[in-house]
Write an enzyme that holds these catalytic residues in place. Structure first.
Site, short mmCIF file in Angstrom:
data_model
loop_
_atom_site.label_atom_id
_atom_site.label_comp_id
_atom_site.label_asym_id
_atom_site.label_seq_id
_atom_site.Cartn_x
_atom_site.Cartn_y
_atom_site.Cartn_z
N LYS A 102 0.81 -1.21 0.00
CA LYS A 102 0.00 0.00 0.00
C LYS A 102 0.85 1.28 0.00
CE LYS A 102 -2.22 -0.26 3.68
NZ LYS A 102 -2.36 0.68 4.78
N ARG B 86 -9.79 3.18 9.04
CA ARG B 86 -9.41 1.83 9.43
C ARG B 86 -10.50 1.15 10.23
NH1 ARG B 86 -3.77 2.07 9.32
NH2 ARG B 86 -2.66 0.16 9.82
N ARG C 203 10.54 -7.77 6.30
CA ARG C 203 10.96 -6.36 6.32
C ARG C 203 11.51 -5.94 7.69
NH1 ARG C 203 5.15 -3.01 5.95
NH2 ARG C 203 4.48 -3.58 8.03
N ARG D 281 10.53 -4.40 10.46
CA ARG D 281 10.37 -3.08 11.08
C ARG D 281 10.27 -3.25 12.59
NH1 ARG D 281 5.37 -0.02 8.59
NH2 ARG D 281 4.39 -0.74 10.51
N ARG E 249 -2.08 -7.28 14.33
CA ARG E 249 -2.49 -6.30 13.32
C ARG E 249 -3.30 -6.97 12.20
NH1 ARG E 249 2.69 -4.10 13.58
NH2 ARG E 249 3.01 -4.05 11.34
P1 ADP Z 1 0.60 -1.06 9.10
O1 ADP Z 1 -0.13 -0.98 7.79
O2 ADP Z 1 1.74 -2.01 9.05
O3 ADP Z 1 -0.30 -1.25 10.27
P2 ADP Z 1 0.79 1.83 9.32
O4 ADP Z 1 2.01 2.64 9.04
O5 ADP Z 1 -0.38 2.06 8.44
O6 ADP Z 1 1.32 0.34 9.28
O7 ADP Z 1 0.32 2.06 10.83
C1 ADP Z 1 1.16 1.81 11.92
C2 ADP Z 1 0.35 1.82 13.21
O8 ADP Z 1 -0.21 3.12 13.42
C3 ADP Z 1 -0.85 0.89 13.24
O9 ADP Z 1 -0.50 -0.41 13.59
C4 ADP Z 1 -1.74 1.56 14.27
O10 ADP Z 1 -1.31 1.30 15.59
C5 ADP Z 1 -1.50 3.04 14.02
N1 ADP Z 1 -2.49 3.60 13.07
C6 ADP Z 1 -2.25 4.07 11.80
N2 ADP Z 1 -3.38 4.52 11.22
C7 ADP Z 1 -4.37 4.33 12.13
C8 ADP Z 1 -5.77 4.57 12.13
N3 ADP Z 1 -6.40 5.11 11.07
N4 ADP Z 1 -6.47 4.24 13.25
C9 ADP Z 1 -5.87 3.72 14.31
N5 ADP Z 1 -4.56 3.46 14.39
C10 ADP Z 1 -3.81 3.76 13.32
#
Ligand code: ADP
Length: 187
Positions: free
Chosen positions: A16, A92, A131, A133, A144
């Site tokens: 994404k 989300r 990856r 991270r 997740r």
């Molecule tokens: P990933 O797709 O691996 O979860 P992101 O960079 O999109 O990585 O997000 C990292 C973390 O940030 C998520 O696991 C969550 O804890 C938080 N986060 C990001 N966007 C949201 C959202 N819209 N609502 C709630 N938590 C979020």
């Protein structure tokens, strides 16, 4: 070019973020990653960062009220009103989707399309392990992915019911996937 308002959906590890960068470069809309915003807040040690850090490290979701507030503020900025936006990581949850609908209505704009980047769960799990991270511990990955099925997958129906959803096959080379996405946006 007309200001496009797009949402990109997909499991963690679906590619994404990579595709989002290419979409914003090609179509001129501003890439907003809520994950990047939160990581920047953590790095800056802001109040938001302090609230988000623990939740993020445990693989949980930051609260809807916090997220809706951050995104409402960001979407109202002049650069986005002028250039459009590609939302990555938001909405989300269905509460966030409802909030997005209200934010757009308040601003007199609408989401043009939600692109669902479809990659099977086994494939994304392997990619995430590879990856490495900092927040990609096996426990956090599983949490997740489970949260995605539970909270985010229902958004496919939410966008579908509004006739805004297009699913794109996310398995293949970065270029091939981008071509598929471009064909959808260019339509
Ligand atoms: P990933 O797709 O691996 O979860 P992101 O960079 O999109 O990585 O997000 C990292 C973390 O940030 C998520 O696991 C969550 O804890 C938080 N986060 C990001 N966007 C949201 C959202 N819209 N609502 C709630 N938590 C979020």
């Amino acid at each position: 070019m007309r200001a496009l308002r797009l949402v990109i959906l997909g499991r963690q590890g679906s590619g994404k973020g990579t595709q989002a960068l290419r979409i914003s470069e090609t179509f001129g809309c501003i890439h907003i990653s809520t994950g990047d915003m939160l990581r920047a807040a953590v790095a800056a040690g802001s109040e938001l960062g302090r609230q988000a850090e623990e939740v993020m490290n445990a693989g949980g979701l930051v609260g809807d009220d916090i997220m809706n507030g951050i995104v409402a503020e960001r979407l109202g900025a002049d650069d986005i009103m002028a250039n459009g936006v590609l939302l990555d990581g938001f909405p989300r949850t269905s509460d966030q989707a409802d909030a997005l609908e209200r934010i757009c209505a308040d601003q007199g704009v609408a989401i043009d399309r939600a692109i669902n980047l479809d990659v099977p769960v086994d494939v994304v799990r392997e990619r995430m392990v590879a990856r490495g991270r900092e927040d990609d511990t096996p426990e956090a990955i599983d949490k997740r992915l489970a949260l995605y099925e539970e909270q985010t997958a229902p958004l496919l129906d939410w966008f579908g019911a509004r006739d805004l959803l297009t699913t794109v096959d996310g398995v293949g080379s970065e270029d091939d996937v981008f071509e598929r996405i471009s064909a959808v946006i260019g339509r």
